[in-house]
Design a protein around this motif. Sequence first.
Motif, PDB file in Angstrom:
ATOM      1  N   ALA A 281       7.305   7.970 -11.296  1.00 21.96           N
ATOM      2  CA  ALA A 281       7.190   9.418 -11.111  1.00 21.96           C
ATOM      3  C   ALA A 281       8.344   9.984 -10.284  1.00 21.96           C
ATOM      4  N   ILE A 282       8.649   9.342  -9.191  1.00 22.67           N
ATOM      5  CA  ILE A 282       9.696   9.911  -8.332  1.00 22.67           C
ATOM      6  C   ILE A 282      11.065   9.819  -9.005  1.00 22.67           C
ATOM      7  N   ASN A 283      11.313   8.727  -9.708  1.00 26.67           N
ATOM      8  CA  ASN A 283      12.583   8.630 -10.416  1.00 26.67           C
ATOM      9  C   ASN A 283      12.714   9.725 -11.470  1.00 26.67           C
TER      10      ASN A 283
ATOM     11  N   GLY B  92       5.552  18.153  -7.905  1.00 29.42           N
ATOM     12  CA  GLY B  92       5.565  17.354  -9.126  1.00 29.42           C
ATOM     13  C   GLY B  92       5.380  15.860  -8.939  1.00 29.42           C
ATOM     14  N   ASN B  93       5.886  15.304  -7.845  1.00 27.54           N
ATOM     15  CA  ASN B  93       5.850  13.846  -7.690  1.00 27.54           C
ATOM     16  C   ASN B  93       4.449  13.283  -7.527  1.00 27.54           C
ATOM     17  N   GLU B  94       3.801  13.739  -6.515  1.00 27.21           N
ATOM     18  CA  GLU B  94       2.491  13.197  -6.160  1.00 27.21           C
ATOM     19  C   GLU B  94       1.492  13.355  -7.313  1.00 27.21           C
ATOM     20  N   THR B  95       1.488  14.553  -7.891  1.00 25.99           N
ATOM     21  CA  THR B  95       0.542  14.843  -8.962  1.00 25.99           C
ATOM     22  C   THR B  95       0.806  13.964 -10.186  1.00 25.99           C
ATOM     23  N   THR B  96       2.074  13.853 -10.559  1.00 20.09           N
ATOM     24  CA  THR B  96       2.405  13.049 -11.735  1.00 20.09           C
ATOM     25  C   THR B  96       2.133  11.572 -11.465  1.00 20.09           C
ATOM     26  N   ALA B  97       2.511  11.100 -10.271  1.00 18.11           N
ATOM     27  CA  ALA B  97       2.295   9.697  -9.928  1.00 18.11           C
ATOM     28  C   ALA B  97       0.808   9.358  -9.986  1.00 18.11           C
ATOM     29  N   LYS B  98      -0.009  10.230  -9.411  1.00 18.39           N
ATOM     30  CA  LYS B  98      -1.445   9.950  -9.376  1.00 18.39           C
ATOM     31  C   LYS B  98      -2.056   9.987 -10.765  1.00 18.39           C
ATOM     32  N   THR B  99      -1.599  10.913 -11.593  1.00 12.94           N
ATOM     33  CA  THR B  99      -2.141  10.981 -12.948  1.00 12.94           C
ATOM     34  C   THR B  99      -1.821   9.701 -13.719  1.00 12.94           C
TER      35      THR B  99
ATOM     36  N   MET C 296      18.125   8.805  -3.615  1.00 10.16           N
ATOM     37  CA  MET C 296      17.401  10.059  -3.449  1.00 10.16           C
ATOM     38  C   MET C 296      15.900   9.817  -3.384  1.00 10.16           C
ATOM     39  N   ALA C 297      15.428   8.891  -4.205  1.00  7.49           N
ATOM     40  CA  ALA C 297      13.992   8.602  -4.215  1.00  7.49           C
ATOM     41  C   ALA C 297      13.527   8.110  -2.856  1.00  7.49           C
ATOM     42  N   ARG C 298      14.383   7.297  -2.190  1.00 16.26           N
ATOM     43  CA  ARG C 298      14.015   6.792  -0.861  1.00 16.26           C
ATOM     44  C   ARG C 298      13.913   7.928   0.140  1.00 16.26           C
ATOM     45  N   LEU C 299      14.887   8.819   0.089  1.00 11.11           N
ATOM     46  CA  LEU C 299      14.849   9.972   0.994  1.00 11.11           C
ATOM     47  C   LEU C 299      13.599  10.818   0.747  1.00 11.11           C
ATOM     48  N   PHE C 300      13.346  11.074  -0.519  1.00 10.43           N
ATOM     49  CA  PHE C 300      12.178  11.882  -0.862  1.00 10.43           C
ATOM     50  C   PHE C 300      10.900  11.191  -0.429  1.00 10.43           C
ATOM     51  N   SER C 301      10.901   9.881  -0.510  1.00 10.90           N
ATOM     52  CA  SER C 301       9.722   9.128  -0.131  1.00 10.90           C
ATOM     53  C   SER C 301       9.412   9.322   1.359  1.00 10.90           C
ATOM     54  N   ASP C 302      10.438   9.192   2.180  1.00  6.76           N
ATOM     55  CA  ASP C 302      10.257   9.436   3.613  1.00  6.76           C
ATOM     56  C   ASP C 302       9.755  10.852   3.837  1.00  6.76           C
ATOM     57  N   PHE C 303      10.325  11.739   3.066  1.00  8.73           N
ATOM     58  CA  PHE C 303       9.999  13.145   3.195  1.00  8.73           C
ATOM     59  C   PHE C 303       8.527  13.427   2.879  1.00  8.73           C
ATOM     60  N   VAL C 304       8.078  12.902   1.742  1.00 14.75           N
ATOM     61  CA  VAL C 304       6.708  13.182   1.331  1.00 14.75           C
ATOM     62  C   VAL C 304       5.696  12.481   2.235  1.00 14.75           C
ATOM     63  N   ASP C 305       6.011  11.267   2.677  1.00 15.91           N
ATOM     64  CA  ASP C 305       5.117  10.579   3.613  1.00 15.91           C
ATOM     65  C   ASP C 305       4.838  11.475   4.816  1.00 15.91           C
ATOM     66  N   GLY C 306       5.888  12.145   5.274  1.00 15.69           N
ATOM     67  CA  GLY C 306       5.753  13.006   6.434  1.00 15.69           C
ATOM     68  C   GLY C 306       4.918  14.239   6.176  1.00 15.69           C
TER      69      GLY C 306
ATOM     70  N   LEU D  94       3.971   2.449 -10.027  1.00 11.63           N
ATOM     71  CA  LEU D  94       3.928   3.671 -10.825  1.00 11.63           C
ATOM     72  C   LEU D  94       4.536   4.852 -10.085  1.00 11.63           C
ATOM     73  N   GLN D  95       4.442   4.798  -8.758  1.00  6.88           N
ATOM     74  CA  GLN D  95       5.014   5.925  -8.033  1.00  6.88           C
ATOM     75  C   GLN D  95       6.535   5.940  -8.155  1.00  6.88           C
ATOM     76  N   ASP D  96       7.135   4.757  -8.391  1.00  5.57           N
ATOM     77  CA  ASP D  96       8.573   4.731  -8.644  1.00  5.57           C
ATOM     78  C   ASP D  96       8.912   5.467  -9.931  1.00  5.57           C
TER      79      ASP D  96
HETATM   80  C1  LIG Z   1       5.276  10.256  -4.664  1.00  7.13           C
HETATM   81  O1  LIG Z   1       3.870  10.188  -4.773  1.00  7.13           O
HETATM   82  C2  LIG Z   1       3.350   8.913  -4.547  1.00  7.13           C
HETATM   83  C3  LIG Z   1       1.895   8.884  -4.948  1.00  7.13           C
HETATM   84  O2  LIG Z   1       1.120   9.672  -4.123  1.00  7.13           O
HETATM   85  C4  LIG Z   1       3.565   8.566  -3.094  1.00  7.13           C
HETATM   86  O3  LIG Z   1       2.995   7.334  -2.769  1.00  7.13           O
HETATM   87  C5  LIG Z   1       5.049   8.505  -2.876  1.00  7.13           C
HETATM   88  O4  LIG Z   1       5.331   8.294  -1.501  1.00  7.13           O
HETATM   89  C6  LIG Z   1       5.735   9.765  -3.329  1.00  7.13           C
HETATM   90  N1  LIG Z   1       7.091   9.434  -3.376  1.00  7.13           N
HETATM   91  C7  LIG Z   1       8.040  10.245  -3.090  1.00  7.13           C
HETATM   92  C8  LIG Z   1       9.382   9.648  -3.096  1.00  7.13           C
HETATM   93  O5  LIG Z   1       7.846  11.408  -2.863  1.00  7.13           O
END
Ligand SMILES: *[C@@H]1O[C@H](CO)[C@@H](O)[C@H](O)[C@H]1NC(C)=O
Length: 427
Positions: free
Chosen positions: A175-177, A277-284, A195-205, A171-173
């Motif tokens: 939202a981020i897409n 927007g990503n985290e909140t939408t993904a979690k919802t 871009m989603a991969r880059l953002f993913s690394d970014f948000v993890d951090g 589901l997180q795919d």
């Molecule tokens: C988006 O949010 C999800 C859910 O918290 C998180 O697991 C994911 O790493 C985030 N992805 C990006 C690309 O920001």
Amino acid sequence: MREIYSCTWPFAITTVLFVVILAKFLKDKIKKKNVKKSTHKLPPGRRGWPLIGDSLNWYNAVASSHPPGFVEEQVKSLFGKWAVVSADPTFNRFVMQNEGKLFQSSYPKSFRDLVGKNGVITMQGEQQRKLHGIASNMMRLEKLKFHFLEDIQRVMLQTLSNFEDNQVILLQDVAINLMVNQLLGVTSESEINEMARLFSDFVDGCLSVPINLPGTAYHTAMKAREKIIKKINRTIKKYRQEGSLEGNNGVLARLLEEESLPDEAVADFIINLLFAGNETTAKTMLFAVYFLTQCPTALHHLLEEQDSFRSKSGGVENKLTWQDYKSMPFTQCVIDETLRIGGIAIWLMREAKEDVKYQVHLDENVYNGALNFNPWRWMDPENQEKRNWRNSPFYAPFGGGARFCPGAELARLQIAFFLHYFVTTYG
Ligand SMILES: *[C@@H]1O[C@H](CO)[C@@H](O)[C@H](O)[C@H]1NC(C)=O
Ligand code: HEM
Ligand SMILES: *[C@@H]1O[C@H](CO)[C@@H](O)[C@H](O)[C@H]1NC(C)=O
């Protein structure tokens, strides 16, 4: 007739909103004076270890899927400061309404470095209001019809079609897409994925322990941030050279066309929206699916409502219209109920600008069976006033005051469409 599912989570929240106040004033008080002499009584709770305090637990809790467990304790030493964690709706509203007056939004430096110092999240005062106005304008309800309706569904179907045959749907795919598409305006699958991969690394951090050494998540995030900015810079350059961005419906393109932000503020603006927007939408989305699978009656009711659009338009290929979106009352209830118990946006932080006295009443009984996932509650006429998520004192999933979520309408549209394609495809 209604089978009410009892949510199994071991916490009692009457609101989805937790406000963390980095209460500098408390710290100063304790340092300077004898605590016992102070007329201000501290809320109950423990202080955690010096300096690091409960920061690690905090990071872990926020990064985990059950953060509210952490919030049960009331006073924490976060990020080396005194902090009060409040899950009280009335108090939270009071705090949000006093943004910039008694309180102001405040985040750790490591977080500010990541999301950028020129974005709306970390800005204060006049600048924040300006950026907030731009963001609200770009994503307000009337704009959704023109700029998001088609793209949301295109990206949604593209992403969902990758998960055929019993594969787990990430589901997180989804939202981020959606975020990458809507903010940057890119539509090709490979570009979105990159871009989603880059953002993913970014948000993890962003939610990791902030140590900037090679190999750490934080370091990877800083690198990802740079690459994202490069991409945004290339788009700006293209726009400046060609005078327009043909066929690009993204927020970035409209930002360049309609507003006049300095170039160095553009990247931070977009990154801020993405982060918020990503985290909140993904979690919802995740919580909605989780609650629905636990509550078959609600799932059935939802499927019935969404099926009517499918049969009317004759198949998934025919996209939903604005009118369809406006006639999904039960779906809206499911979204509201998910936001109510989901505890989605828990990272709000405020710093007290001066001493604040407030009568905190916990244990307020605002909702009947507050722990049950019960979307039908929102059909009750008694709850209509409470439900007004723009200014209800009891229901503020999108915050309030000067920092009210500018993406609220967009988020609701995305989640509603997600639920449609999810239940009609897999239900
Ligand atoms: C988006 O949010 C999800 C859910 O918290 C998180 O697991 C994911 O790493 C985030 N992805 C990006 C690309 O920001
Ligand atoms: C269900 C999904 C969402 C929820 C629950 C949510 C919730 C919130 C909340 C509670 C706040 C207030 C933060 C504070 O007071 O400190 C907020 C702020 C914000 N939200 Fe959302 N949000 C969601 C989706 C989105 C989306 C999709 C976007 C944009 C693409 C977005 C952009 C923002 C921005 C930019 C802010 C900061 C506003 C400011 O500081 O002035 N949000 N959101
Ligand atoms: C992007 O452009 C801004 C403004 O022109 C500039 O300050 C910044 O250094 C650039 N960043 C990257 C990573 O190219």
